[in-house]
Design a protein around this motif. Structure first.
Motif, PDB file in Angstrom:
ATOM      1  N   SER A 130       0.824  -1.216   0.000  1.00  0.00           N
ATOM      2  CA  SER A 130       0.000   0.000   0.000  1.00  0.00           C
ATOM      3  C   SER A 130       0.856   1.263   0.000  1.00  0.00           C
ATOM      4  O   SER A 130       0.408   2.310  -0.450  1.00  0.00           O
ATOM      5  CB  SER A 130      -0.953   0.003   1.193  1.00  0.00           C
ATOM      6  OG  SER A 130      -0.232   0.108   2.405  1.00  0.00           O
ATOM      7  N   ARG A 131       2.082   1.170   0.490  1.00  0.00           N
ATOM      8  CA  ARG A 131       2.968   2.336   0.495  1.00  0.00           C
ATOM      9  C   ARG A 131       3.797   2.455  -0.778  1.00  0.00           C
ATOM     10  O   ARG A 131       4.480   3.459  -0.978  1.00  0.00           O
ATOM     11  CB  ARG A 131       3.910   2.268   1.704  1.00  0.00           C
ATOM     12  CG  ARG A 131       3.191   2.605   3.015  1.00  0.00           C
ATOM     13  CD  ARG A 131       4.143   2.529   4.157  1.00  0.00           C
ATOM     14  NE  ARG A 131       4.335   1.082   4.385  1.00  0.00           N
ATOM     15  CZ  ARG A 131       5.205   0.536   5.200  1.00  0.00           C
ATOM     16  NH1 ARG A 131       6.012   1.277   5.878  1.00  0.00           N
ATOM     17  NH2 ARG A 131       5.282  -0.764   5.347  1.00  0.00           N
ATOM     18  N   ALA A 132       3.735   1.460  -1.634  1.00  0.00           N
ATOM     19  CA  ALA A 132       4.491   1.489  -2.890  1.00  0.00           C
ATOM     20  C   ALA A 132       3.952   2.603  -3.783  1.00  0.00           C
ATOM     21  O   ALA A 132       2.758   2.916  -3.742  1.00  0.00           O
ATOM     22  CB  ALA A 132       4.389   0.148  -3.599  1.00  0.00           C
ATOM     23  N   ASP A 133       4.839   3.187  -4.584  1.00  0.00           N
ATOM     24  CA  ASP A 133       4.396   4.218  -5.525  1.00  0.00           C
ATOM     25  C   ASP A 133       3.313   3.685  -6.451  1.00  0.00           C
ATOM     26  O   ASP A 133       2.375   4.386  -6.782  1.00  0.00           O
ATOM     27  CB  ASP A 133       5.576   4.719  -6.358  1.00  0.00           C
ATOM     28  CG  ASP A 133       6.566   5.535  -5.543  1.00  0.00           C
ATOM     29  OD1 ASP A 133       6.178   6.052  -4.468  1.00  0.00           O
ATOM     30  OD2 ASP A 133       7.732   5.642  -5.970  1.00  0.00           O
ATOM     31  N   SER A 134       3.481   2.435  -6.869  1.00  0.00           N
ATOM     32  CA  SER A 134       2.490   1.789  -7.729  1.00  0.00           C
ATOM     33  C   SER A 134       2.319   0.350  -7.265  1.00  0.00           C
ATOM     34  O   SER A 134       3.148  -0.509  -7.576  1.00  0.00           O
ATOM     35  CB  SER A 134       2.955   1.813  -9.189  1.00  0.00           C
ATOM     36  OG  SER A 134       2.095   1.006  -9.963  1.00  0.00           O
ATOM     37  N   PRO A 135       1.256   0.063  -6.536  1.00  0.00           N
ATOM     38  CA  PRO A 135       1.020  -1.319  -6.108  1.00  0.00           C
ATOM     39  C   PRO A 135       0.952  -2.296  -7.288  1.00  0.00           C
ATOM     40  O   PRO A 135       1.411  -3.422  -7.183  1.00  0.00           O
ATOM     41  CB  PRO A 135      -0.311  -1.245  -5.364  1.00  0.00           C
ATOM     42  CG  PRO A 135      -0.372   0.163  -4.865  1.00  0.00           C
ATOM     43  CD  PRO A 135       0.268   0.982  -5.948  1.00  0.00           C
ATOM     44  N   GLU A 136       0.404  -1.854  -8.408  1.00  0.00           N
ATOM     45  CA  GLU A 136       0.347  -2.738  -9.573  1.00  0.00           C
ATOM     46  C   GLU A 136       1.747  -3.049 -10.086  1.00  0.00           C
ATOM     47  O   GLU A 136       2.041  -4.190 -10.454  1.00  0.00           O
ATOM     48  CB  GLU A 136      -0.487  -2.128 -10.695  1.00  0.00           C
ATOM     49  CG  GLU A 136      -0.622  -3.068 -11.871  1.00  0.00           C
ATOM     50  CD  GLU A 136      -1.574  -2.563 -12.940  1.00  0.00           C
ATOM     51  OE1 GLU A 136      -1.649  -3.234 -13.987  1.00  0.00           O
ATOM     52  OE2 GLU A 136      -2.242  -1.542 -12.740  1.00  0.00           O
ATOM     53  N   ALA A 137       2.631  -2.077 -10.095  1.00  0.00           N
ATOM     54  CA  ALA A 137       4.012  -2.324 -10.515  1.00  0.00           C
ATOM     55  C   ALA A 137       4.697  -3.292  -9.558  1.00  0.00           C
ATOM     56  O   ALA A 137       5.458  -4.168  -9.981  1.00  0.00           O
ATOM     57  CB  ALA A 137       4.786  -1.015 -10.591  1.00  0.00           C
ATOM     58  N   TRP A 138       4.421  -3.152  -8.264  1.00  0.00           N
ATOM     59  CA  TRP A 138       4.980  -4.075  -7.271  1.00  0.00           C
ATOM     60  C   TRP A 138       4.519  -5.494  -7.584  1.00  0.00           C
ATOM     61  O   TRP A 138       5.311  -6.431  -7.617  1.00  0.00           O
ATOM     62  CB  TRP A 138       4.536  -3.650  -5.871  1.00  0.00           C
ATOM     63  CG  TRP A 138       5.193  -4.381  -4.751  1.00  0.00           C
ATOM     64  CD1 TRP A 138       6.292  -3.995  -4.050  1.00  0.00           C
ATOM     65  CD2 TRP A 138       4.786  -5.641  -4.177  1.00  0.00           C
ATOM     66  NE1 TRP A 138       6.606  -4.928  -3.093  1.00  0.00           N
ATOM     67  CE2 TRP A 138       5.690  -5.950  -3.145  1.00  0.00           C
ATOM     68  CE3 TRP A 138       3.757  -6.527  -4.437  1.00  0.00           C
ATOM     69  CZ2 TRP A 138       5.595  -7.102  -2.379  1.00  0.00           C
ATOM     70  CZ3 TRP A 138       3.663  -7.684  -3.677  1.00  0.00           C
ATOM     71  CH2 TRP A 138       4.571  -7.967  -2.656  1.00  0.00           C
ATOM     72  N   LEU A 139       3.228  -5.652  -7.847  1.00  0.00           N
ATOM     73  CA  LEU A 139       2.673  -6.962  -8.182  1.00  0.00           C
ATOM     74  C   LEU A 139       3.250  -7.499  -9.494  1.00  0.00           C
ATOM     75  O   LEU A 139       3.568  -8.683  -9.604  1.00  0.00           O
ATOM     76  CB  LEU A 139       1.148  -6.885  -8.291  1.00  0.00           C
ATOM     77  CG  LEU A 139       0.391  -6.875  -6.975  1.00  0.00           C
ATOM     78  CD1 LEU A 139      -1.013  -6.326  -7.168  1.00  0.00           C
ATOM     79  CD2 LEU A 139       0.349  -8.273  -6.377  1.00  0.00           C
TER      80      LEU A 139
END
Length: 162
Positions: free
Chosen positions: A50-59
């Motif tokens: 949730s703190r990532a700039d882009s949760p989708e990019a993290w995934l």
């Protein structure tokens, strides 16, 4: 972090992540498993995601890494099995639509296939592809250029022989 936020993330990203995993694995079942595993990992680390700039990019990074791991394990298993049998296993059946394009993408070297899948099929910008793969932007651009050339040559050859 609320479960509603995570459910919305899932609804928003699931199909794109399965598409990316499918393009990397050429196996819909494996693509769905990889995507589910990525979401399970994300759920266990929901604060970080949730703190990532882009949760989708993290995934997406997790999906790529899981697909890579699966590819390495399958390659190792295939080498072991090929030592035990005299003929290689038959290739999996290709999808019905876009047979030539899918075959041409599968024929690319793994590093070229990954950049094509992430950039064109997962619709990621070049700098994000570089970040996901852990390579410089110039390397991604070079691989994309080589991959496009190889795809054009292969597809042109197949059309000429049809």
């Amino acid at each position: 972090m609320s479960e509603q936020w995570f459910a919305e993330l899932y609804d928003r990203c699931y199909e794109r992540l399965v598409l990316a995993a499918y393009a990397l694995t050429n196996d819909l079942g494996a693509a769905e498993e990889i995507t589910q595993e990525a979401f399970a990992l994300a759920y266990s680390r929901v604060r970080r995601v949730s703190r990532a700039d882009s949760p989708e990019a993290w995934l997406r990074t997790v999906v790529v890494n899981l697909a890579r791991r699966r590819f390495r394990r399958k390659a190792t298993l295939d080498r072991i099995l090929l030592r035990q049998r005299s003929e290689p296993p038959p290739p999996p059946e290709p999808p019905v639509e876009h047979l030539d394009l899918h075959a041409a993408i599968r024929a690319l070297a793994p590093e070229h296939r990954m950049v094509v899948v992430l950039h064109y099929l997962a619709d990621m910008p070049v700098d994000e592809v570089a970040k996901v793969l852990g390579v410089p932007v110039g390397t991604v651009k070079s691989r994309l250029s080589r991959a496009r050339g190889a795809l054009a040559e292969r597809l042109r050859t197949e059309v000429d022989h049809a």
